[in-house]
Design a protein around this motif. Structure first.
Motif, short mmCIF file in Angstrom:
data_model
loop_
_atom_site.label_atom_id
_atom_site.label_comp_id
_atom_site.label_asym_id
_atom_site.label_seq_id
_atom_site.Cartn_x
_atom_site.Cartn_y
_atom_site.Cartn_z
N LYS A 130 0.66 -1.17 0.10
CA LYS A 130 -0.09 0.08 -0.08
C LYS A 130 0.76 1.03 -0.07
CE LYS A 130 -4.15 -1.95 2.37
NZ LYS A 130 -4.97 -1.80 3.83
N LYS A 131 1.92 1.16 0.98
CA LYS A 131 2.89 2.21 0.67
C LYS A 131 3.54 2.54 -0.43
CE LYS A 131 6.65 4.25 3.73
NZ LYS A 131 7.64 3.82 4.70
N LEU A 132 3.94 1.52 -1.19
CA LEU A 132 4.53 1.56 -2.52
C LEU A 132 3.62 2.25 -3.50
CD1 LEU A 132 7.25 1.16 -4.08
CD2 LEU A 132 6.32 -1.17 -4.16
N ILE A 133 2.67 1.80 -3.27
CA ILE A 133 1.37 2.09 -4.34
C ILE A 133 1.34 3.68 -4.31
CG2 ILE A 133 -0.82 1.81 -5.39
CD1 ILE A 133 -0.56 -1.13 -4.79
N LYS A 134 1.30 3.94 -2.95
CA LYS A 134 0.77 5.52 -2.70
C LYS A 134 1.85 6.32 -3.13
CE LYS A 134 -0.40 8.46 0.86
NZ LYS A 134 -0.82 8.61 2.58
N TYR A 172 1.89 8.90 -11.41
CA TYR A 172 0.82 8.75 -12.67
C TYR A 172 -0.23 9.31 -12.21
CZ TYR A 172 4.76 5.23 -13.67
OH TYR A 172 6.04 4.77 -13.93
N GLN A 173 -0.40 10.14 -11.36
CA GLN A 173 -1.66 10.80 -10.80
C GLN A 173 -2.85 9.70 -10.42
OE1 GLN A 173 -2.55 13.62 -14.01
NE2 GLN A 173 -0.88 14.72 -13.46
N PHE A 174 -2.52 8.54 -9.62
CA PHE A 174 -3.38 7.78 -9.39
C PHE A 174 -4.10 8.33 -7.99
CE2 PHE A 174 -0.96 4.15 -11.34
CZ PHE A 174 -1.91 3.92 -12.33
N SER A 175 -5.38 8.18 -7.76
CA SER A 175 -6.11 8.64 -6.45
C SER A 175 -5.72 7.61 -5.73
CB SER A 175 -7.59 8.78 -6.76
OG SER A 175 -7.92 7.34 -6.96
N ASP A 176 -6.03 8.17 -4.17
CA ASP A 176 -5.48 7.08 -3.05
C ASP A 176 -6.54 6.00 -3.05
OD1 ASP A 176 -3.73 9.08 -2.52
OD2 ASP A 176 -5.08 10.03 -0.93
N SER A 177 -7.64 6.06 -3.65
CA SER A 177 -8.54 4.93 -3.64
C SER A 177 -8.66 4.00 -4.87
CB SER A 177 -9.84 4.98 -3.39
OG SER A 177 -10.23 6.21 -4.47
N ALA A 178 -7.51 4.29 -5.70
CA ALA A 178 -7.50 3.56 -7.12
C ALA A 178 -7.25 1.93 -6.91
CB ALA A 178 -6.29 4.10 -7.84
N PHE A 179 -6.81 1.50 -5.95
CA PHE A 179 -6.44 0.08 -5.66
C PHE A 179 -7.24 -0.40 -4.66
CE2 PHE A 179 -2.88 1.38 -8.32
CZ PHE A 179 -2.62 0.44 -9.12
N SER A 180 -8.28 0.44 -3.98
CA SER A 180 -8.99 -0.12 -2.91
C SER A 180 -9.81 -1.27 -3.21
CB SER A 180 -9.99 1.02 -2.37
OG SER A 180 -9.27 2.23 -1.95
N PRO A 181 -10.34 -1.60 -4.29
CA PRO A 181 -10.95 -2.84 -4.60
C PRO A 181 -10.08 -4.24 -4.40
CG PRO A 181 -11.70 -1.42 -6.15
CD PRO A 181 -10.55 -0.61 -5.56
#
Length: 410
Positions: free
Chosen positions: A155-159, A165-174
């Motif tokens: 989670k920390k690495l993705i954040k 790449y301008q991903f939102s904080d909830s992009a990988f929540s699912p």
């Protein structure tokens, strides 16, 4: 039986004969030359037919005799050309009264079948939805992997990397919400995709469950998986081509044996009743001519022997041996009865009945009609033309004596 024992009582006692005297043996040079030409032409024809007959092959596939319209076959071929799938599929079936038990056996079958056929040629539910035991073991390994803070590290690495790449904080929540979902509960987890898979791969019946796996319907594949199914009770292979081959081989074997027995009986009974080799060989001329010309005709027109042809060929042989016996007996005993007329009427009635089958669209009926028309025509012509010609050339002296004795008695 009616023709032999009843009909003669209703006929005239007088002989039905031609009005002219028999002059076959008062021959001039021209008639002898004609007879010789006929025999030479017949020999050339028979030898040529024998050569062509060597190219004829036997087609044991009874599916080709099912009467499917040519338009349907062309439509199927066009469909496969466009969408692929030239190979039809066979099915490996695992059956058991319990659903999970059937899935467990299916898992074992899947591993062994992939080793025999390859991963791309064996499609099984086990690839995506194995038995509950395997799913539980997979979940245990999955959860073991995410221990020791790996989830938080990811989670920390993705954040951190997602900012680039301008991903939102909830992009990988699912993904993280379903990370520890229970996929071992069977129906509780069944989503639409899994339900569709089960509709294709699992069938429920009154006797339990059947789990289906699919593979190309090829002879070598069917043989390998049939060998595998012997080690696991309750499993079996369903193959359209294998079923067709089994039925075809059985029927073809029986018909071939029957054809050989019929041929043997025709030859033996001809020798038994005529009691002379010369007469028997003459009587068999229409049979030999009929068989060879049938095979030559099929070779020239690119046709293959099948079960229907063999059966019709046996019938043709039975008719032609009658023609040969009648003509041989007529010329050996110098009878002036209307033998040729009788044979002609007999052949015509057969040809009219069989000729109607030439217009049949059903392949089996057409094969029977073609075989009978060619065979009976060849047998009839050879009996009324070739047998008398051979008699005139090779057996003239004995025939003259018989004719003389007949006239003395009269």
């Amino acid at each position: 039986l009616l023709a032999l024992f009843i009909l003669p009582h209703f006929l005239s006692k007088g002989e039905w004969i031609f009005n002219r005297e028999w002059n076959a043996h008062k021959q001039n040079g021209k008639s002898s030359l004609f007879a010789g030409s006929v025999v030479v032409l017949w020999i050339v024809l028979v030898v040529s037919a024998l050569i062509f007959s060597l190219n004829v092959t036997f087609d044991s596939d009874i599916i080709k005799l099912d009467g499917s319209e040519p338009e349907i076959l062309l439509a199927e071929e066009k469909f496969h050309q466009i969408w692929g799938g030239q190979d039809s599929h066979a099915i490996f079936v695992v059956s058991d009264s319990e659903y999970e038990k059937a899935l467990e056996i299916n898992d074992i079958i899947y591993k062994e079948a992939v080793q025999k056929l390859g991963l791309s040629d064996f499609t099984s539910l086990s690839f995506l939805w194995p038995s509950k035991k395997i799913r539980e073991a997979n979940v245990a390994r999955w959860n073991e992997f995410w221990r020791d803070g790996r989830e938080s590290e990811l989670k920390k690495l993705i954040k951190n990397e997602g900012v680039k790449y301008q991903f939102s904080d909830s992009a990988f929540s699912p993904f993280f919400d379903g990370l520890h979902a229970d996929v071992t509960a069977g129906k509780e987890y069944d989503n639409k995709f899994i339900s569709i898979l089960k509709e294709r791969f699992v069938q429920k019946g009154h006797d339990g469950y059947k789990v289906l796996s699919y593979f190309p319907d090829r002879k070598e594949y069917v043989s390998k998986l049939e060998e595998l199914s012997r080690d696991y009770p309750g499993t079996f292979v369903v193959s359209r081509k294998a079923l067709s081959r089994s039925i075809s081989d059985s029927l073809s074997s029986d018909v071939k044996i029957f054809a050989m027995i019929a041929t043997m009986f025709i030859v033996l009974l001809t020798f038994f009743f005529l009691k002379e080799v010369k007469k028997s060989l003459l009587a068999l001329i229409p049979v030999v001519t009929s068989v060879l010309l049938i095979l030559a005709f099929m070779s020239l027109y690119g046709l293959r022997l099948n079960i229907a042809n063999l059966i019709a060929g046996i019938v043709s042989m039975g008719l032609c041996i009658d023609y040969g016996i009648f003509m041989t007996y007529r010329y050996e005993n110098e009878l002036k009865r209307s033998t040729v007329l009788a044979l002609t009427i007999s052949a015509l009635t057969t040809l009219i009945g069989a000729g109607a089958l030439l217009f049949a669209k059903h392949p089996a009926l057409f094969s029977i009609g073609t075989t009978l028309v060619v065979g009976v025509t060849a047998g009839y012509i050879s009996s009324v033309v070739v047998i008398p010609s051979i008699e005139k050339i090779f057996y003239n002296d004995s025939a003259i004596k018989a004719w003389s004795r007949q006239n003395k008695i009269k």
